[in-house]
Design a protein around this motif. Structure first.
Motif, PDB file in Angstrom:
ATOM      1  N   LEU A  26      41.728  36.023  42.661  1.00 38.55           N
ATOM      2  CA  LEU A  26      42.522  37.065  43.312  1.00 38.55           C
ATOM      3  C   LEU A  26      43.999  36.860  43.039  1.00 38.55           C
ATOM      4  CD1 LEU A  26      41.926  39.531  45.060  1.00 38.55           C
ATOM      5  CD2 LEU A  26      42.343  38.111  47.074  1.00 38.55           C
ATOM      6  N   SER A  27      44.433  35.606  43.053  1.00 38.80           N
ATOM      7  CA  SER A  27      45.827  35.307  42.769  1.00 38.80           C
ATOM      8  C   SER A  27      46.201  35.711  41.339  1.00 38.80           C
ATOM      9  CB  SER A  27      46.087  33.815  42.982  1.00 38.80           C
ATOM     10  OG  SER A  27      47.424  33.486  42.656  1.00 38.80           O
ATOM     11  N   THR A  28      45.304  35.403  40.399  1.00 39.19           N
ATOM     12  CA  THR A  28      45.551  35.764  39.004  1.00 39.19           C
ATOM     13  C   THR A  28      45.588  37.276  38.826  1.00 39.19           C
ATOM     14  OG1 THR A  28      44.442  33.736  38.277  1.00 39.19           O
ATOM     15  CG2 THR A  28      44.714  35.492  36.642  1.00 39.19           C
ATOM     16  N   ALA A  29      44.684  37.970  39.505  1.00 39.46           N
ATOM     17  CA  ALA A  29      44.666  39.423  39.425  1.00 39.46           C
ATOM     18  C   ALA A  29      45.958  40.014  39.972  1.00 39.46           C
ATOM     19  CB  ALA A  29      43.469  39.973  40.199  1.00 39.46           C
TER      20      ALA A  29
ATOM     21  N   GLY B  72      50.700  49.236  36.037  1.00 38.11           N
ATOM     22  CA  GLY B  72      50.166  48.448  37.143  1.00 38.11           C
ATOM     23  C   GLY B  72      48.902  49.077  37.710  1.00 38.11           C
ATOM     24  N   ALA B  73      48.928  50.404  37.849  1.00 36.03           N
ATOM     25  CA  ALA B  73      47.753  51.109  38.368  1.00 36.03           C
ATOM     26  C   ALA B  73      46.576  50.996  37.406  1.00 36.03           C
ATOM     27  CB  ALA B  73      48.088  52.576  38.611  1.00 36.03           C
ATOM     28  N   ALA B  74      46.855  51.040  36.105  1.00 40.92           N
ATOM     29  CA  ALA B  74      45.788  50.927  35.109  1.00 40.92           C
ATOM     30  C   ALA B  74      45.105  49.572  35.186  1.00 40.92           C
ATOM     31  CB  ALA B  74      46.359  51.154  33.709  1.00 40.92           C
ATOM     32  N   VAL B  75      45.876  48.517  35.476  1.00 39.56           N
ATOM     33  CA  VAL B  75      45.306  47.180  35.616  1.00 39.56           C
ATOM     34  C   VAL B  75      44.553  47.053  36.941  1.00 39.56           C
ATOM     35  CG1 VAL B  75      45.841  44.715  35.791  1.00 39.56           C
ATOM     36  CG2 VAL B  75      47.076  46.151  34.147  1.00 39.56           C
ATOM     37  N   ALA B  76      45.076  47.697  37.991  1.00 36.71           N
ATOM     38  CA  ALA B  76      44.499  47.540  39.329  1.00 36.71           C
ATOM     39  C   ALA B  76      43.204  48.318  39.514  1.00 36.71           C
ATOM     40  CB  ALA B  76      45.520  47.983  40.379  1.00 36.71           C
ATOM     41  N   LEU B  77      43.081  49.493  38.874  1.00 36.84           N
ATOM     42  CA  LEU B  77      41.944  50.364  39.139  1.00 36.84           C
ATOM     43  C   LEU B  77      40.587  49.687  38.902  1.00 36.84           C
ATOM     44  CD1 LEU B  77      40.920  53.125  39.998  1.00 36.84           C
ATOM     45  CD2 LEU B  77      41.086  53.870  37.615  1.00 36.84           C
ATOM     46  N   PRO B  78      40.371  48.971  37.786  1.00 38.10           N
ATOM     47  CA  PRO B  78      39.066  48.324  37.600  1.00 38.10           C
ATOM     48  C   PRO B  78      38.782  47.251  38.651  1.00 38.10           C
ATOM     49  CG  PRO B  78      40.273  48.443  35.536  1.00 38.10           C
ATOM     50  CD  PRO B  78      41.240  48.796  36.609  1.00 38.10           C
ATOM     51  N   LEU B  79      39.836  46.685  39.227  1.00 40.81           N
ATOM     52  CA  LEU B  79      39.654  45.645  40.228  1.00 40.81           C
ATOM     53  C   LEU B  79      39.282  46.209  41.591  1.00 40.81           C
ATOM     54  CD1 LEU B  79      42.865  43.559  39.379  1.00 40.81           C
ATOM     55  CD2 LEU B  79      40.521  43.065  38.648  1.00 40.81           C
TER      56      LEU B  79
ATOM     57  N   MET C 243      46.466  42.328  49.510  1.00 43.87           N
ATOM     58  CA  MET C 243      45.824  41.178  48.863  1.00 43.87           C
ATOM     59  C   MET C 243      46.473  40.848  47.528  1.00 43.87           C
ATOM     60  SD  MET C 243      41.725  41.418  49.587  1.00 43.87           S
ATOM     61  CE  MET C 243      41.556  43.046  48.846  1.00 43.87           C
ATOM     62  N   LEU C 244      46.807  41.880  46.747  1.00 45.20           N
ATOM     63  CA  LEU C 244      47.349  41.645  45.407  1.00 45.20           C
ATOM     64  C   LEU C 244      48.871  41.629  45.371  1.00 45.20           C
ATOM     65  CD1 LEU C 244      44.930  43.699  43.116  1.00 45.20           C
ATOM     66  CD2 LEU C 244      44.743  41.349  43.944  1.00 45.20           C
ATOM     67  N   GLY C 245      49.507  42.158  46.402  1.00 49.47           N
ATOM     68  CA  GLY C 245      50.950  42.036  46.531  1.00 49.47           C
ATOM     69  C   GLY C 245      51.771  42.918  45.615  1.00 49.47           C
ATOM     70  N   TYR C 246      51.233  44.035  45.152  1.00 43.94           N
ATOM     71  CA  TYR C 246      52.026  44.917  44.295  1.00 43.94           C
ATOM     72  C   TYR C 246      52.822  45.899  45.152  1.00 43.94           C
ATOM     73  CZ  TYR C 246      47.803  47.776  44.947  1.00 43.94           C
ATOM     74  OH  TYR C 246      46.735  48.450  45.481  1.00 43.94           O
ATOM     75  N   GLY C 247      53.826  46.539  44.530  1.00 42.84           N
ATOM     76  CA  GLY C 247      54.757  47.374  45.267  1.00 42.84           C
ATOM     77  C   GLY C 247      54.253  48.785  45.517  1.00 42.84           C
TER      78      GLY C 247
END
Length: 303
Positions: free
Chosen positions: A5-8, A23-30, A187-191
């Motif tokens: 989770l930290s790496t993600a 950022g959204a493109a990376v987050a969506l599959p997760l 959890m992932l800490g994005y803005g």
């Protein structure tokens, strides 16, 4: 926070710093990824061995027709459907299954895609709703739907969408799909810019042409139809879904009954006497027993 989770989170934040869309493109599959199935507990195994198993074919969030494992107990004419939560499985309801079948009710449950014995690695709320819809095709109008956590949210949305049930019971349920996005961001800490881009990307990918999919997935904005009896149960010590969600669910559904427990947490509540008693009293008239509005566990649950 575990290493994965930290790496993600690092990956999403790094991409989001370049562009919120990246950022959204990376987050969506997760967002819809499920890591590994929860094991069947020792006290749940005998109940699961007694189940009659079948497979549901549902459209699913991917529109690929995943197979969903379904379970059935009892032979009554009144059907109660159980919907587990995120990273959960049908076996978590084993104690409730035993109680309901003892009262002569037929009980049906399922493992959502990527959960329990069902295949897959990705899923979302639509899969739960599709499973409930398919079970309605099999069994007709439900006597009751009981949903835990994410499954409780699905039960509320499905009811607003037209799945017919005389009673709906939620336990430890969020009142709105927006909470899930907020928790994922935490959890992932994005803005916030990445969060807004993720909402847009998710809607465009899975709900093309729909103006406001998050409105449709909001029991606060779309309450249950008139005539459906609602019981909402939540524990004050719940660390997964805030206790305040109970009041939001109740406020959106006039006449709903709310039961508060203390010390059982998010998962152990499913095996607690206050929860089991509340469900039986609510859906198996005449009243089997009176249920206190506040119940206390002997020891607090760390869950």
């Amino acid at each position: 926070m575990d290493l994965a989770l930290s790496t993600a989170g690092v990956a999403v934040r790094a991409a989001g710093a370049v562009s919120p869309r990246w950022g959204a493109a990376v987050a969506l599959p997760l967002f819809g990824h499920v890591s590994r199935p929860r094991p069947v507990g020792a006290g749940e195994q005998a109940t699961m061995w007694q189940a009659r198993r079948s497979t549901l074919r549902i459209p699913g969030i991917q529109r690929s027709g995943p197979g969903v494992v379904a379970y059935e107990w009892g032979h009554g004419t009144d059907v109660v459907v159980l919907a587990h939560g995120w990273t959960g499985r049908a076996s978590q309801f084993a104690a409730l299954v035993r109680e309901l079948t003892a009262e002569g009710l037929r009980v049906v449950a399922f493992d959502a895609p990527a959960h329990g014995d069902s295949s897959g690695r990705r899923t979302y709320l639509v899969d739960w709703i599709d499973a409930l819809t398919e079970l309605q095709q099999r069994h007709g109008r439900f006597h009751a739907v009981v949903g835990h956590s994410f499954g409780g949210l699905a039960a509320l949305v499905a009811g607003a969408d037209g799945v017919q049930a005389d009673h709906v019971i939620t336990v430890a349920a969020p009142a709105d799909a927006d909470l899930l996005l907020s928790q994922f961001q935490g959890m992932l800490g994005y803005g916030d810019p990445t969060s807004a881009a993720l909402r847009e990307r998710f809607a465009r990918r899975y709900f093309p042409g729909e103006a406001d999919p998050f409105g449709r997935l909001s029991p606060v904005r779309r309450p249950l139809p008139a005539g459906v009896a609602l019981l909402a149960v939540h524990d004050e010590a719940d660390r997964m879904v805030p206790y305040g969600e109970l009041s939001r669910i109740r406020a959106a559904n006039g006449g709903a009954r709310a039961v508060t427990t203390r010390g059982f947490g998010h998962n152990r509540i499913l095996e607690s006497d206050p929860f089991l008693d509340a469900v039986l009293e609510f859906i198996a008239p005449p009243a089997i027993r009176e249920v206190p509005r506040v119940a206390t566990a002997e020891a607090a649950d760390a869950a």
